[in-house]
Write a protein that holds these residues in place. Structure first.
Motif, short mmCIF file in Angstrom:
data_model
loop_
_atom_site.label_atom_id
_atom_site.label_comp_id
_atom_site.label_asym_id
_atom_site.label_seq_id
_atom_site.Cartn_x
_atom_site.Cartn_y
_atom_site.Cartn_z
N UNK A 174 0.83 -1.21 0.00
CA UNK A 174 0.00 0.00 0.00
C UNK A 174 0.86 1.25 0.00
N UNK A 175 1.91 1.24 0.82
CA UNK A 175 2.80 2.40 0.88
C UNK A 175 3.49 2.61 -0.46
N UNK A 176 3.92 1.53 -1.09
CA UNK A 176 4.57 1.62 -2.39
C UNK A 176 3.62 2.22 -3.43
N UNK A 177 2.39 1.75 -3.43
CA UNK A 177 1.42 2.28 -4.38
C UNK A 177 1.15 3.75 -4.12
N UNK A 178 0.99 4.13 -2.84
CA UNK A 178 0.71 5.53 -2.53
C UNK A 178 1.87 6.43 -2.93
N UNK A 179 3.08 6.01 -2.64
CA UNK A 179 4.25 6.83 -2.98
C UNK A 179 4.36 6.98 -4.50
N UNK A 180 4.04 5.92 -5.23
CA UNK A 180 4.16 5.97 -6.68
C UNK A 180 2.99 6.68 -7.36
N UNK A 181 1.77 6.44 -6.90
CA UNK A 181 0.60 6.92 -7.63
C UNK A 181 -0.35 7.76 -6.79
N UNK A 182 -0.05 8.01 -5.54
CA UNK A 182 -0.97 8.69 -4.65
C UNK A 182 -1.15 10.17 -4.96
N UNK A 183 -2.22 10.76 -4.42
CA UNK A 183 -2.50 12.17 -4.67
C UNK A 183 -1.67 13.10 -3.77
N UNK A 184 -0.42 13.21 -4.05
CA UNK A 184 0.46 14.13 -3.31
C UNK A 184 1.40 14.76 -4.31
N UNK A 185 1.94 15.90 -3.97
CA UNK A 185 2.85 16.59 -4.88
C UNK A 185 2.11 17.06 -6.12
N UNK A 186 2.63 16.76 -7.31
CA UNK A 186 1.99 17.26 -8.53
C UNK A 186 0.67 16.55 -8.85
N UNK A 187 0.42 15.40 -8.23
CA UNK A 187 -0.84 14.69 -8.48
C UNK A 187 -1.94 15.08 -7.49
N UNK A 188 -1.66 16.03 -6.62
CA UNK A 188 -2.66 16.46 -5.65
C UNK A 188 -3.77 17.20 -6.37
N UNK A 189 -5.03 16.88 -6.08
CA UNK A 189 -6.14 17.55 -6.76
C UNK A 189 -6.16 19.05 -6.46
N UNK A 190 -6.60 19.83 -7.43
CA UNK A 190 -6.66 21.27 -7.25
C UNK A 190 -7.80 21.68 -6.33
N UNK A 191 -8.88 20.91 -6.31
CA UNK A 191 -10.03 21.23 -5.47
C UNK A 191 -10.17 20.19 -4.37
N UNK A 192 -10.54 20.67 -3.21
CA UNK A 192 -10.84 19.78 -2.10
C UNK A 192 -12.26 19.26 -2.30
N UNK A 193 -12.63 18.18 -1.58
CA UNK A 193 -13.98 17.62 -1.78
C UNK A 193 -15.11 18.61 -1.47
N UNK A 194 -14.94 19.49 -0.50
CA UNK A 194 -16.01 20.41 -0.12
C UNK A 194 -16.05 21.66 -1.00
N UNK A 195 -15.12 21.82 -1.91
CA UNK A 195 -15.08 23.02 -2.76
C UNK A 195 -16.28 23.09 -3.71
N UNK A 196 -16.83 21.96 -4.11
CA UNK A 196 -17.98 21.98 -5.02
C UNK A 196 -19.17 22.68 -4.38
N UNK A 197 -19.37 22.47 -3.08
CA UNK A 197 -20.47 23.13 -2.38
C UNK A 197 -20.23 24.64 -2.29
N UNK A 198 -18.99 25.03 -2.05
CA UNK A 198 -18.69 26.45 -1.98
C UNK A 198 -18.88 27.11 -3.34
N UNK A 199 -18.49 26.44 -4.40
CA UNK A 199 -18.67 26.99 -5.75
C UNK A 199 -20.15 27.13 -6.07
N UNK A 200 -20.94 26.10 -5.73
CA UNK A 200 -22.38 26.15 -5.97
C UNK A 200 -23.03 27.27 -5.17
#
Length: 162
Positions: free
Chosen positions: A87-113
């Motif tokens: 799991x750690x290997x997969x997260x380090x390789x493909x996880x959402x951190x660094x440049x793969x971190x999403x631009x919007x947080x999960x609650x941002x859609x409600x704020x935009x709406x």
């Protein structure tokens, strides 16, 4: 089998990139990045538990050290890796951190709406206030214009009839 090879290459390339960056910039990470840990020693489970929540808070040298340990463990048989190591290997390789971190947080859609709805409501309010206090109504002005035109037309018709 193909995904294991791809994951192994990804981890190796990310660890090498971090090691080259550290070596180029003469940081204290370079010493840790140039040494490879032993393949046979399993990584302590407390280091790997809940890694996705702790990864970005870890100092860079600890991230590099943990990446190198996992990379070294992957050089051996994958059946020897624990589930946490995989799991750690997969997260380090493909996880959402660094440049793969999403631009919007999960609650941002409600704020935009909510912002969009508030903006539309504010525009409607401004329009209603302008209509309320904006002076003569266009329909009233049109009625006055038509009445004046009709009176002028009747006058012209009366002058023709005489």
């Amino acid at each position: 089998m193909l995904s294991a090879a791809v994951a192994r290459r990804s981890v190796v390339s990310s660890v090498r990139a971090v090691a080259q960056h550290a070596a180029r910039h003469n940081s204290s990470i370079a010493a840790a990045a140039t040494t490879t840990p032993e393949v046979g020693n399993p990584i302590a489970t407390p280091l790997l538990v809940d890694l996705p929540t702790r990864w970005e808070k870890l100092p860079t040298d600890e991230q590099v050290d943990l990446s190198l340990k996992i990379w070294a463990r992957q050089q051996g048989p994958w059946t020897d890796l624990s589930l946490e190591e995989k799991r750690a290997s997969f997260y380090i390789s493909y996880g959402p951190w660094g440049p793969r971190k999403p631009l919007q947080e999960p609650y941002d859609n409600y704020r935009i709406f909510a912002g969009t709805v508030l903006g539309i409501a504010a525009a409607f309010g401004i329009f209603a206030i302008a209509r309320q206090f904006g002076g003569a109504n266009n329909f009233e002005a049109q009625k006055r214009y038509e009445a004046a035109r009709e009176a002028e037309w009747k006058e012209i018709q009366d002058n023709k009839a005489q």
